[in-house]
Scaffold this motif. Sequence first.
Motif, PDB file in Angstrom:
ATOM      1  N   UNK A  84       0.844  -1.146  -0.086  1.00 29.13           N
ATOM      2  CA  UNK A  84       0.018  -0.053  -0.118  1.00 29.13           C
ATOM      3  C   UNK A  84       0.733   1.254   0.043  1.00 29.13           C
ATOM      4  N   UNK A  85       2.265   0.959   0.031  1.00 29.46           N
ATOM      5  CA  UNK A  85       3.248   2.213   0.326  1.00 29.46           C
ATOM      6  C   UNK A  85       2.755   3.144   1.517  1.00 29.46           C
ATOM      7  N   UNK A  86       2.538   2.275   2.475  1.00 28.11           N
ATOM      8  CA  UNK A  86       2.162   3.098   3.697  1.00 28.11           C
ATOM      9  C   UNK A  86       3.291   3.108   4.491  1.00 28.11           C
ATOM     10  N   UNK A  87       4.469   3.891   4.062  1.00 25.85           N
ATOM     11  CA  UNK A  87       5.776   4.046   4.520  1.00 25.85           C
ATOM     12  C   UNK A  87       6.202   3.925   6.164  1.00 25.85           C
ATOM     13  N   UNK A  88       5.038   4.709   6.782  1.00 28.13           N
ATOM     14  CA  UNK A  88       5.279   4.893   8.114  1.00 28.13           C
ATOM     15  C   UNK A  88       4.812   3.681   8.779  1.00 28.13           C
ATOM     16  N   UNK A  89       3.666   2.969   8.287  1.00 29.97           N
ATOM     17  CA  UNK A  89       3.265   1.788   9.033  1.00 29.97           C
ATOM     18  C   UNK A  89       4.420   0.635   8.323  1.00 29.97           C
ATOM     19  N   UNK A  90       5.035   0.736   7.582  1.00 25.96           N
ATOM     20  CA  UNK A  90       5.980  -0.461   7.287  1.00 25.96           C
ATOM     21  C   UNK A  90       7.128  -0.148   8.236  1.00 25.96           C
ATOM     22  N   UNK A  91       7.301   1.195   8.642  1.00 23.52           N
ATOM     23  CA  UNK A  91       8.544   1.381   9.366  1.00 23.52           C
ATOM     24  C   UNK A  91       8.302   1.012  10.927  1.00 23.52           C
ATOM     25  N   UNK A  92       6.834   0.915  11.390  1.00 24.77           N
ATOM     26  CA  UNK A  92       6.501   0.389  12.563  1.00 24.77           C
ATOM     27  C   UNK A  92       6.297  -0.703  12.531  1.00 24.77           C
ATOM     28  N   UNK A  93       5.901  -1.414  11.709  1.00 24.43           N
ATOM     29  CA  UNK A  93       5.879  -3.112  11.553  1.00 24.43           C
ATOM     30  C   UNK A  93       7.129  -3.588  11.637  1.00 24.43           C
ATOM     31  N   UNK A  94       8.107  -3.006  10.914  1.00 26.08           N
ATOM     32  CA  UNK A  94       9.341  -3.742  10.724  1.00 26.08           C
ATOM     33  C   UNK A  94      10.224  -3.564  11.756  1.00 26.08           C
TER      34      UNK A  94
END
Length: 860
Positions: A747-757
Amino acid sequence: MLGFYWMQGRPPHSTAGWACVVGLVVAVWLSPASAAELDDAQKLFYSGTYAECIDVCQKAIEGNAWAEGWRLVKIRSELTTGKYAEALKTYEATAAVYRTSIPLRLLGYEVLRANDRPKDADQLLRNIQELAARDPWRYTDAANRVAIGRTLLLAGADARQVLELFYDRAKKDSPTAAEPYFASGDLAIEKQDFALAAEAFAEAAKRRPEDPDVHLGLARAYSDDAEKASDALAKALELNPQHIESLLFQVDNAIDAEEYERAESILKEVFKVNAKHARAWAYRAVLAHLTGEYEKEESHRKLALATWATNPEVDHVLGQKLSQKYRFAEGATYQRQALALSPTYRPAKVQLCQDLLRLGQEDEGWRLAAEVFEEDKYNVLAYNLSTLHDNLAKFRALENDDFIVRMDEREAQLYGPRVLELLGRAKKTLAEKYDVELSDKIIVEIFPQQKDFAIRTFGLPGGAGFLGVCFGGVITANSPASQGATPSNWEAVLWHEFCHVVTLNKTRNRMPRWLSEGISVYEERQENASWGQRMTPKYREMVLDDEATPVSQLSGAFLKPKSAVHLQFAYYQSSMVVEYLVGRYGLPAVQRTLDDLGEGIAINQALARHTEPIKKLDEDFASWFKEQAEQLAPGVDLERPELEGRIDLKAIAEWNKEHPKNFWGLILEGQALIAAKKWEQAKRPLEEAVQLYPDYDGAESPYALLAAIHRELGETQGERSVLEKLASLDADAADARLRLVELTAEEQDWKAVTEHAAAMLAINPLVAAPHRHLARAAEALSERKAAIDANHALLLLQPLDRAEIHFRLAGLLRDEGKFDDAKRQVIEALEQAPRYLAAHRLLLEITRATAKKPPASEDQ
C-alpha cells in the motif's frame, strides 16, 4: 598412574572438608551368631536408634567381641549424635588395636576434625596412603578399595583414576557390595554429573535398601525431577526419621522456598539428635541473616565453629545459601572467609568464582575459574567456564556511560545500537520511577547459543525456558538466534531484566523472588500492553480452582512447580500481587516496602508496615484475584466442548446453537468451515468469537483464522485490520508482523511499514525481510541514514541479491556526499555482478564527482 604407587607421583595436597561416608566392614572371621548380632547393631544405626546402638556396641566390646565392626558402628553413632569426645576415645582405643585398618582410620579422619584436630586428621590421610603402599595385598576387598579411593580424593588425586582403579575394580570384584556404588554416586554429585549419580545410587539401593544414606543420595541426584527426589527423601526419612542429612536436605529446600519457620522447626529436630552439628548451626545462621538478625547470625556461626574452629564448610554453606538468594556480595565475603580458614577448599573457590562473575568482578572471577580448572580437570563448572571465557573473547563490546553490552559480532552490528537505546530508556523510566541511583555500569551479555547462556548463568548446560537472568549488576540473556523458530521479544526480555537491576539494587538484593519477578512482569505491562502476561482461560481456571498460591508462600511456587504452566502462572500471579498492591495502596507503598527490605526487614513485616498484615493480604488478594478471573470475558462459556477435534460441520453447528456463547465451539466451527474451504461462511462464527472474547491471542486465536480467510478472499483491508489487532495483543506475533510489513509495503504506507518492521526486529532481527522493507521505507521517506543502516544490516544476513544492495548503498552514500564509501560499495556491486550496467554508470558518476572535488588541504 595410581594403583598402590601414587606416592611416586605428585605429592598429595589437602582438600579438607569433603565429607566422607565410610562403609562398614567386618574385617575378620565372625561366627554366624556374632555376625547376626553385629548386623542387628547396624540396623539400629540405620533406623536412627542411636543411643541403643551405642549401648549394644559398648556391651559387645566389654564382652570381648573383638570384631572391628562393633567399634566402627559405635564411632559412627557417637559422631552422629555429637558425642565427639566419646567418639575420639573409642577411635583411639580401637586404633591402638587395629593398627592396619584403613576404614577405621578414614573414619578417624572425621573424628579428629570434629574434635578440632585438623592437622592430625590430615596426617592420618598420609598414614592411610603409607599403609596401602606398604602392604597392598591386604587391601583388595571392596571396603578397603573404596576407603583408599576416598582417601586419595581427599588428598587431591585424579578423580577419573580413582573411579577406574578403585571404585570400578571394587564393583567388578565384589558385585554384591553397595559401597563402591555409593562412593561413585558421591563422586558424581561432587562433579555435578547427576545422571551418573542417580544410576550409581540406584545400584547401591538394590544392594543396601535399608540404608537411608543411599536414598538421600538418590534425592540429591534427582536434581531435575522433583517428584522422584521427594519420593527418595521420604523413603530415607521413613527408614530413619532422625536421619540428620535428610533433615538438613529438607532445611535447604525450605530455605530456598522461603519457608523459614519450617526450616527452623526442622533444625530443632536435628539439634535433638546432635546439638553440635556444624552445618545445622550454619543453616541457623543463614536464617538469622535472611530475617535481619545479624547478631544472631554471628552467634550461630561461632557455635557452628565451636568443635572445629577452621571448618571451611561452615562459611561455605552460609555464603552459598546467601548467594542463592542473590546476596552475592555477602556470599562472596563468606567464601573468602572459608578460604582464609582452608586455602585449598575447592567448593568455596568454585562458589567465589561464580559470585564474582555475577557481581561483575570479572578479572578475579575468570582467574579463579582457570585456577580451579588447572587443579581439577574434571570439575564440570570450571571446564564450562573456561570454555565460555574463550567464546566471550570473540564477542564485541558496546559501551556507553551506563552499560557494557557484549554480543556476537554480527548481532552487535545488526541490533546492538537498539539494545543500548532500549536499555537507556529502561534506565531513565525505571530508575526514576523507583528512585534508584545506579553509579556503576551494568554488564549485559547476550548469547547466540543457549548452552553458553546457561553456563554463564547457572554454571552448567540446561536452563531451558529461561530467556534472561539478572544478578543485580549483571544481566545474561538468550539472543533470538538461540531460541529456534519462535523467538521471544528481546526488548520485553531486556526491559524485564533491567527492572530486576533496579529493584535488586534498591533492596541490596534482599527481596523475595516472587516480588522481584512480580514487579518486572508488572512493569513490562506498564511499558507496553503487549508485553508481560495477562489473564488467560487456563489461568482463569487455575484461579477459580484455588490453584493460586498464598502471597506468603509465593516464592515456593517458583522452586518446584508441577509443570511449565505452573511456573509461568507463578510469574503472572506475582505480577498481579504487585498490581493489587499498587492499585490499593499506591506505588509509594511498594517503594517503601522495597526500602525496608534493603534495611534487612523481613518481607511479611515490610508488607504489614505499608499495606496490611500478611494473613489479611493472603485473604484479600485471593478474593480480588478471583474477581479478576471472573471478569475475563464475562458471560462467555469457556468450557471446552466434547466435540473438540471433530470436523463434522453439522454436529458442531447444532452444538453451537445450543451453546451460543461458547467461545471454543465457535472456534471449532470456524476451523471446520475453513477446512471445507467455505471461506465466507467461516467469518460468522469467528467474528462472533472475537466479539465474545476480543483480547484472546492464544494458539487458536480467531484473529489469525480471520486473517487467513481475508487473505484467501483477497480482502486486504480486512486482513490488515485483524492482524493489527493480533499484533497489538501479542508482542511475539512474528508471522503477523511480517505479513503486516508486506501488506503496508504494497500500500506504500511507509510509516506503517517502518512501525511494523521495527516491531518485527524486536522479535527477530536475524531475518532479512524487515531490514529490506525498512530500507525501502526509509528511502521513500528520505531518511537516508536509516536506509543506509538497513542496507548494511541486510548485507550481514548474506542475501542473494548482494549486488543490488551494494548498488543501493552506493547511491545513498553518494547522496550523503560520502564518495569514498560510495565508490567501495559500487565496486563491491560490480565484483558480484560485473555486467551490472547501472553500477558502471554510478561508478563513472562517482569518479567524475571525486575528480572535480578539490584535494584536502594539509590543515584539514
